[in-house]
Scaffold this motif. Structure first.
Motif, PDB file in Angstrom:
ATOM      1  N   GLY A 155       0.795  -1.224   0.000  1.00  0.00           N
ATOM      2  CA  GLY A 155       0.000   0.000   0.000  1.00  0.00           C
ATOM      3  C   GLY A 155       0.824   1.268   0.000  1.00  0.00           C
ATOM      4  O   GLY A 155       0.278   2.362   0.170  1.00  0.00           O
ATOM      5  N   ASN A 156       2.138   1.143  -0.212  1.00  0.00           N
ATOM      6  CA  ASN A 156       3.021   2.310  -0.223  1.00  0.00           C
ATOM      7  C   ASN A 156       3.156   2.831  -1.653  1.00  0.00           C
ATOM      8  O   ASN A 156       4.177   2.652  -2.321  1.00  0.00           O
ATOM      9  CB  ASN A 156       4.401   1.943   0.334  1.00  0.00           C
ATOM     10  CG  ASN A 156       4.343   1.461   1.770  1.00  0.00           C
ATOM     11  OD1 ASN A 156       3.408   1.769   2.496  1.00  0.00           O
ATOM     12  ND2 ASN A 156       5.340   0.699   2.185  1.00  0.00           N
ATOM     13  N   TRP A 157       2.114   3.498  -2.124  1.00  0.00           N
ATOM     14  CA  TRP A 157       2.062   3.863  -3.537  1.00  0.00           C
ATOM     15  C   TRP A 157       3.016   4.985  -3.908  1.00  0.00           C
ATOM     16  O   TRP A 157       3.524   5.026  -5.029  1.00  0.00           O
ATOM     17  CB  TRP A 157       0.620   4.206  -3.928  1.00  0.00           C
ATOM     18  CG  TRP A 157      -0.219   2.972  -3.998  1.00  0.00           C
ATOM     19  CD1 TRP A 157      -1.081   2.493  -3.056  1.00  0.00           C
ATOM     20  CD2 TRP A 157      -0.233   2.010  -5.064  1.00  0.00           C
ATOM     21  NE1 TRP A 157      -1.634   1.301  -3.464  1.00  0.00           N
ATOM     22  CE2 TRP A 157      -1.134   0.988  -4.692  1.00  0.00           C
ATOM     23  CE3 TRP A 157       0.414   1.924  -6.294  1.00  0.00           C
ATOM     24  CZ2 TRP A 157      -1.401  -0.109  -5.507  1.00  0.00           C
ATOM     25  CZ3 TRP A 157       0.168   0.840  -7.115  1.00  0.00           C
ATOM     26  CH2 TRP A 157      -0.737  -0.161  -6.720  1.00  0.00           C
ATOM     27  N   GLU A 158       3.273   5.904  -3.011  1.00  0.00           N
ATOM     28  CA  GLU A 158       4.252   6.955  -3.293  1.00  0.00           C
ATOM     29  C   GLU A 158       5.635   6.344  -3.518  1.00  0.00           C
ATOM     30  O   GLU A 158       6.340   6.694  -4.476  1.00  0.00           O
ATOM     31  CB  GLU A 158       4.295   7.969  -2.145  1.00  0.00           C
ATOM     32  CG  GLU A 158       3.034   8.801  -1.988  1.00  0.00           C
ATOM     33  CD  GLU A 158       3.030  10.021  -2.889  1.00  0.00           C
ATOM     34  OE1 GLU A 158       4.011  10.217  -3.641  1.00  0.00           O
ATOM     35  OE2 GLU A 158       2.033  10.770  -2.854  1.00  0.00           O
ATOM     36  N   ASP A 159       6.028   5.443  -2.624  1.00  0.00           N
ATOM     37  CA  ASP A 159       7.325   4.787  -2.763  1.00  0.00           C
ATOM     38  C   ASP A 159       7.358   3.907  -4.012  1.00  0.00           C
ATOM     39  O   ASP A 159       8.380   3.821  -4.694  1.00  0.00           O
ATOM     40  CB  ASP A 159       7.625   3.931  -1.529  1.00  0.00           C
ATOM     41  CG  ASP A 159       7.905   4.771  -0.286  1.00  0.00           C
ATOM     42  OD1 ASP A 159       8.140   5.991  -0.442  1.00  0.00           O
ATOM     43  OD2 ASP A 159       7.883   4.219   0.815  1.00  0.00           O
ATOM     44  N   ALA A 160       6.244   3.248  -4.289  1.00  0.00           N
ATOM     45  CA  ALA A 160       6.175   2.412  -5.491  1.00  0.00           C
ATOM     46  C   ALA A 160       6.376   3.260  -6.739  1.00  0.00           C
ATOM     47  O   ALA A 160       7.125   2.889  -7.649  1.00  0.00           O
ATOM     48  CB  ALA A 160       4.841   1.678  -5.552  1.00  0.00           C
ATOM     49  N   ALA A 161       5.704   4.415  -6.777  1.00  0.00           N
ATOM     50  CA  ALA A 161       5.837   5.296  -7.941  1.00  0.00           C
ATOM     51  C   ALA A 161       7.280   5.728  -8.143  1.00  0.00           C
ATOM     52  O   ALA A 161       7.772   5.801  -9.280  1.00  0.00           O
ATOM     53  CB  ALA A 161       4.935   6.516  -7.776  1.00  0.00           C
ATOM     54  N   ALA A 162       7.988   5.998  -7.050  1.00  0.00           N
ATOM     55  CA  ALA A 162       9.399   6.400  -7.154  1.00  0.00           C
ATOM     56  C   ALA A 162      10.239   5.288  -7.766  1.00  0.00           C
ATOM     57  O   ALA A 162      11.119   5.547  -8.603  1.00  0.00           O
ATOM     58  CB  ALA A 162       9.928   6.788  -5.775  1.00  0.00           C
ATOM     59  N   ASP A 163       9.973   4.041  -7.369  1.00  0.00           N
ATOM     60  CA  ASP A 163      10.733   2.920  -7.941  1.00  0.00           C
ATOM     61  C   ASP A 163      10.391   2.712  -9.413  1.00  0.00           C
ATOM     62  O   ASP A 163      11.278   2.463 -10.240  1.00  0.00           O
ATOM     63  CB  ASP A 163      10.454   1.635  -7.152  1.00  0.00           C
ATOM     64  CG  ASP A 163      11.356   1.491  -5.945  1.00  0.00           C
ATOM     65  OD1 ASP A 163      12.326   2.270  -5.818  1.00  0.00           O
ATOM     66  OD2 ASP A 163      11.107   0.598  -5.116  1.00  0.00           O
ATOM     67  N   TYR A 164       9.124   2.804  -9.765  1.00  0.00           N
ATOM     68  CA  TYR A 164       8.745   2.670 -11.169  1.00  0.00           C
ATOM     69  C   TYR A 164       9.405   3.765 -12.008  1.00  0.00           C
ATOM     70  O   TYR A 164       9.872   3.519 -13.122  1.00  0.00           O
ATOM     71  CB  TYR A 164       7.230   2.755 -11.327  1.00  0.00           C
ATOM     72  CG  TYR A 164       6.444   1.626 -10.694  1.00  0.00           C
ATOM     73  CD1 TYR A 164       6.891   0.310 -10.747  1.00  0.00           C
ATOM     74  CD2 TYR A 164       5.232   1.890 -10.059  1.00  0.00           C
ATOM     75  CE1 TYR A 164       6.154  -0.712 -10.176  1.00  0.00           C
ATOM     76  CE2 TYR A 164       4.480   0.864  -9.489  1.00  0.00           C
ATOM     77  CZ  TYR A 164       4.954  -0.430  -9.542  1.00  0.00           C
ATOM     78  OH  TYR A 164       4.216  -1.436  -8.982  1.00  0.00           O
ATOM     79  N   LYS A 165       9.426   4.974 -11.468  1.00  0.00           N
ATOM     80  CA  LYS A 165      10.035   6.097 -12.182  1.00  0.00           C
ATOM     81  C   LYS A 165      11.509   5.811 -12.466  1.00  0.00           C
ATOM     82  O   LYS A 165      12.003   6.050 -13.579  1.00  0.00           O
ATOM     83  CB  LYS A 165       9.886   7.375 -11.363  1.00  0.00           C
ATOM     84  CG  LYS A 165      10.419   8.634 -12.042  1.00  0.00           C
ATOM     85  CD  LYS A 165      10.070   9.861 -11.191  1.00  0.00           C
ATOM     86  CE  LYS A 165      10.470  11.150 -11.900  1.00  0.00           C
ATOM     87  NZ  LYS A 165      11.942  11.331 -11.904  1.00  0.00           N
ATOM     88  N   THR A 166      12.208   5.281 -11.476  1.00  0.00           N
ATOM     89  CA  THR A 166      13.622   4.952 -11.674  1.00  0.00           C
ATOM     90  C   THR A 166      13.785   3.856 -12.720  1.00  0.00           C
ATOM     91  O   THR A 166      14.687   3.925 -13.571  1.00  0.00           O
ATOM     92  CB  THR A 166      14.252   4.498 -10.347  1.00  0.00           C
ATOM     93  OG1 THR A 166      14.118   5.539  -9.383  1.00  0.00           O
ATOM     94  CG2 THR A 166      15.731   4.174 -10.525  1.00  0.00           C
ATOM     95  N   ALA A 167      12.921   2.857 -12.674  1.00  0.00           N
ATOM     96  CA  ALA A 167      12.986   1.782 -13.676  1.00  0.00           C
ATOM     97  C   ALA A 167      12.816   2.338 -15.080  1.00  0.00           C
ATOM     98  O   ALA A 167      13.535   1.944 -16.013  1.00  0.00           O
ATOM     99  CB  ALA A 167      11.922   0.726 -13.388  1.00  0.00           C
ATOM    100  N   VAL A 168      11.874   3.262 -15.242  1.00  0.00           N
ATOM    101  CA  VAL A 168      11.631   3.864 -16.555  1.00  0.00           C
ATOM    102  C   VAL A 168      12.822   4.699 -17.001  1.00  0.00           C
ATOM    103  O   VAL A 168      13.211   4.684 -18.175  1.00  0.00           O
ATOM    104  CB  VAL A 168      10.343   4.706 -16.525  1.00  0.00           C
ATOM    105  CG1 VAL A 168      10.187   5.508 -17.811  1.00  0.00           C
ATOM    106  CG2 VAL A 168       9.131   3.817 -16.294  1.00  0.00           C
TER     107      VAL A 168
END
Length: 271
Positions: A155-168
């Protein structure tokens, strides 16, 4: 590294596939030339079965190879992969554990073991494995994407978004990471940016059902009814599972706001 990368949209994983050779670093240094040739032969037979999708046969072949060469980590990891393909998750965990014991410096088994922990909803264990991958290979986009998945599971969507952003950023052509980032942006309230990114993905990958369905939900919520309907026809034609909200939420693991938006579309459009 000698592996094939595959992806499973249903499980939201980025899954590292089979070691496709017998790398010198992974073969026992004490093998004689004849033993090494034998290892290559059994490896090749097991690999063919795996790549052909004959997973029961492949598991048997990897098991035979392990009996002959029990200290080769690639054999254990590859058997773990075909066990995952059969949804034998606990058995796969055991194989990845052994591969990691034998080759703790190789990131692939950590990444694959993390996907199994995700399937078992052991989010912290998954994150720990992805952290290990990043310790060994700091610029691995797959590890960032998968760690984002596990953080989303918590449920940590802010942190998840940061990781996805780095992957992209590390791999701009990594379509699944781009999709996950767009979905996470929608969840954290950055709706306009999320929709813009979804449209960019669909423009580049018009057969990407996941983003077609996400566009359907988000455009319907914005009142763009005709555009939403058009994307739904394409999405449902490509993958009818998006008409099943339980599948979308539990298996595909869309974020809650996105699931709610799709549910509104399905209900209000009479589907």
């Amino acid at each position: 590294m000698g592996w094939i990368v595959t992806a499973s949209i249903a499980l939201v994983w980025w899954f590292v596939g089979l070691w496709t050779g017998v790398p010198t670093a992974l073969a026992q240094t004490h093998l004689t030339e004849i033993q090494f040739e034998q290892l290559e032969q059994v490896f090749d037979r097991a690999m063919r079965s795996s790549q052909q999708g004959n997973f029961v046969e492949a598991e048997d072949r990897w098991s035979e190879a392990i009996e002959q060469f029990p200290d080769n980590p690639a054999l254990w990891s590859n058997r773990g992969n075909v066990r995952v393909s059969q949804n034998h998750l606990e058995a796969a965990l055991s194989d990845y554990n052994r591969a990691i014991e034998l080759a703790p410096e190789v990131p692939d088994p950590y990444l694959n073991r993390g996907t199994v922990y995700e399937a078992l909803q052991r989010w912290d264990d998954a994150i720990a494995d992805y952290n290990c991958v990043l310790d060994l290979s700091p610029d691995d986009p797959a590890a960032y994407n998968n760690r984002g998945n596990a953080k989303a599971g918590r449920g940590n969507w802010e942190d998840a978004a940061a990781d996805y952003k780095t992957a992209v950023e590390l791999a701009p052509d990594f379509a699944f990471a781009r999709a996950n980032y767009a979905l996470a942006l929608y969840q954290i309230g950055k709706t306009d940016e999320a929709v813009r990114r979804m449209k960019n993905i669909v423009r580049r990958y018009p057969q990407f059902a996941d983003m077609r369905a996400a566009l359907t939900a988000s455009l319907w919520a914005k009142g763009s009814l005709g555009e939403a309907e058009s994307n739904w026809v394409a999405a449902y034609g490509l993958d009818s599972r998006y008409g099943d909200l339980e599948w979308v939420a539990r298996i595909r693991r869309w974020p809650p706001r996105m699931v709610e938006a799709l549910g509104n579309f399905l209900n209000l459009s009479g589907r």
